[in-house]
Design a protein around this motif. Structure first.
Motif, PDB file in Angstrom:
ATOM      1  N   ALA A  65      67.309  74.704  72.462  1.00 48.02           N
ATOM      2  CA  ALA A  65      66.620  73.238  72.520  1.00 48.02           C
ATOM      3  C   ALA A  65      66.239  73.135  71.660  1.00 48.02           C
ATOM      4  O   ALA A  65      65.269  74.099  71.225  1.00 48.02           O
ATOM      5  CB  ALA A  65      66.331  72.747  73.672  1.00 48.02           C
ATOM      6  N   VAL A  66      65.879  72.019  70.946  1.00 45.79           N
ATOM      7  CA  VAL A  66      64.504  72.185  70.167  1.00 45.79           C
ATOM      8  C   VAL A  66      64.340  70.334  69.753  1.00 45.79           C
ATOM      9  O   VAL A  66      65.469  69.862  70.146  1.00 45.79           O
ATOM     10  CB  VAL A  66      65.234  72.182  68.531  1.00 45.79           C
ATOM     11  CG1 VAL A  66      63.938  72.112  67.490  1.00 45.79           C
ATOM     12  CG2 VAL A  66      65.123  74.057  68.239  1.00 45.79           C
ATOM     13  N   CYS A  67      63.267  70.362  69.902  1.00 46.14           N
ATOM     14  CA  CYS A  67      63.229  68.617  70.028  1.00 46.14           C
ATOM     15  C   CYS A  67      62.354  68.582  68.429  1.00 46.14           C
ATOM     16  O   CYS A  67      61.538  68.996  68.257  1.00 46.14           O
ATOM     17  CB  CYS A  67      62.177  67.684  70.954  1.00 46.14           C
ATOM     18  SG  CYS A  67      62.518  66.574  70.370  1.00 46.14           S
ATOM     19  N   GLY A  98      59.378  71.057  68.953  1.00 46.04           N
ATOM     20  CA  GLY A  98      59.605  71.881  70.437  1.00 46.04           C
ATOM     21  C   GLY A  98      59.816  71.944  71.028  1.00 46.04           C
ATOM     22  O   GLY A  98      61.280  71.797  70.586  1.00 46.04           O
ATOM     23  N   LEU A  99      60.153  73.558  71.281  1.00 45.09           N
ATOM     24  CA  LEU A  99      61.053  75.031  71.280  1.00 45.09           C
ATOM     25  C   LEU A  99      61.596  75.416  72.779  1.00 45.09           C
ATOM     26  O   LEU A  99      60.661  74.926  73.189  1.00 45.09           O
ATOM     27  CB  LEU A  99      60.503  75.673  70.289  1.00 45.09           C
ATOM     28  CG  LEU A  99      59.941  75.916  69.143  1.00 45.09           C
ATOM     29  CD1 LEU A  99      59.938  76.930  68.476  1.00 45.09           C
ATOM     30  CD2 LEU A  99      61.165  75.171  67.911  1.00 45.09           C
ATOM     31  N   GLY A 100      62.771  75.848  73.028  1.00 44.82           N
ATOM     32  CA  GLY A 100      62.615  76.871  74.113  1.00 44.82           C
ATOM     33  C   GLY A 100      62.643  75.466  75.121  1.00 44.82           C
ATOM     34  O   GLY A 100      63.037  74.124  75.503  1.00 44.82           O
ATOM     35  N   ALA A 101      61.681  75.938  76.472  1.00 45.65           N
ATOM     36  CA  ALA A 101      62.070  74.738  77.743  1.00 45.65           C
ATOM     37  C   ALA A 101      60.741  74.281  77.741  1.00 45.65           C
ATOM     38  O   ALA A 101      61.072  73.623  78.012  1.00 45.65           O
ATOM     39  CB  ALA A 101      60.959  75.977  78.849  1.00 45.65           C
ATOM     40  N   CYS A 102      60.080  73.872  76.937  1.00 45.74           N
ATOM     41  CA  CYS A 102      59.000  72.362  76.114  1.00 45.74           C
ATOM     42  C   CYS A 102      59.914  71.820  76.047  1.00 45.74           C
ATOM     43  O   CYS A 102      59.742  70.232  75.681  1.00 45.74           O
ATOM     44  CB  CYS A 102      58.387  73.094  74.742  1.00 45.74           C
ATOM     45  SG  CYS A 102      56.455  74.164  76.340  1.00 45.74           S
TER      46      CYS A 102
END
Length: 277
Positions: free
Chosen positions: A66-68, A151-155
């Motif tokens: 996940a990446v935002c 925003g990476l990972g769980a974030c």
């Protein structure tokens, strides 16, 4: 949803959601790994081989990360950073009392408090300056000064779904720390707008990049790229690049596409023509 079928006449038929039928000698499937693993995955007739299904659906094996990506657009005449700056960064720094303090501009970060999103690992510590005031608005054509962060990972999931009026104050708090540390507080002005990606929640991607999970088995990524349906169904995408150098990248996706196209052209006896530019 789409359906890909290999028929006895050695042609492949693809059915899209628009009920459009396309007859072809071969098909190159470039669907992202997250779509192939998802609940609305395309149907293949005959079904994909068991080794490929195993690689796709084994838990914690071939996974999607996940990446935002978030872009902040500022008035190009009112920026607090100087021309020539490539990125702004915050790093964690402990103060004398043992707590983390906020110091910035090449320097500092925050408390590692899991209860607060802004202090969680992966929450936007770096801001890249995007081409120094050369980003035009898609509608008006006006150019903005633009900062890009991630925003990476769980974030990433939280950043994708939270409202702008909740996310923006968290980002501005970081930027104000950077401006203060550089003595530029008086030059800080809030961004005019915010734009972000939604790769994890987008039904056509369901994630940002592939990676080997805890229960990954050697050869699984090779299996994802392997041809099916007697050489008429090919797979391409960043998850199909077998080299660890380019996997999970745009270049890896491109290289796998060229490889699949070359194999498909060879199968049907057609030349492969690549654009020179």
């Amino acid at each position: 949803t789409s359906t890909t079928s290999a028929t006895a006449s050695a042609t492949t038929t693809t059915t899209a959601t628009t009920a459009t039928y396309i007859d072809a000698d071969v098909v190159i499937c470039t669907l992202p790994l997250g779509v192939l693993k998802g609940p609305s995955c395309p149907l293949f007739t005959p079904p994909l081989s068991q080794p490929k299904l195993h690689a796709l659906h084994k838990p914690k094996a071939c996974e999607m990360g996940a990446v935002c990506k978030v872009a902040l657009f500022f008035d190009k005449t009112r920026t607090f950073w100087e021309d020539g700056i490539e990125f702004l960064q915050l790093l964690p720094k402990m103060n004398d009392s043992g707590d983390s303090g906020d110091h910035g501009c090449g320097g500092s970060g925050g408390i590692r408090d899991k209860k607060s999103l802004e202090y969680r690992r992966g929450f936007m510590l770096n801001f890249w300056v995007s081409e120094n005031h050369r980003v035009p608005d898609a509608v008006s054509g006006d150019k903005y000064a633009t900062l890009v962060t991630f925003g990476l990972g769980a974030c990433a999931s939280s950043v994708e779904t939270m409202p702008d009026d909740e996310l923006l104050p968290l980002l501005e708090k970081r930027l104000k720390v950077i401006a203060k540390s550089a003595g530029k507080c008086h030059l800080y002005h809030p961004p005019l707008k915010i734009v972000r990606s939604q790769w994890s929640t987008d039904q056509y991607s369901r994630g940002a990049y592939s990676y080997p999970g805890h229960d990954f088995e050697p050869g699984m990524f090779h299996e994802l790229s392997r041809t099916e349906h007697s050489g008429r169904l090919y797979f391409a995408g960043e998850h199909c690049n077998e080299t660890t150098v380019y996997r999970a990248s745009v270049r890896g996706a491109f290289c796998s596409g060229v490889k699949a196209a070359a194999s498909a052209c060879s199968f049907i006896g057609a030349p492969l023509c690549l654009a020179s530019d």
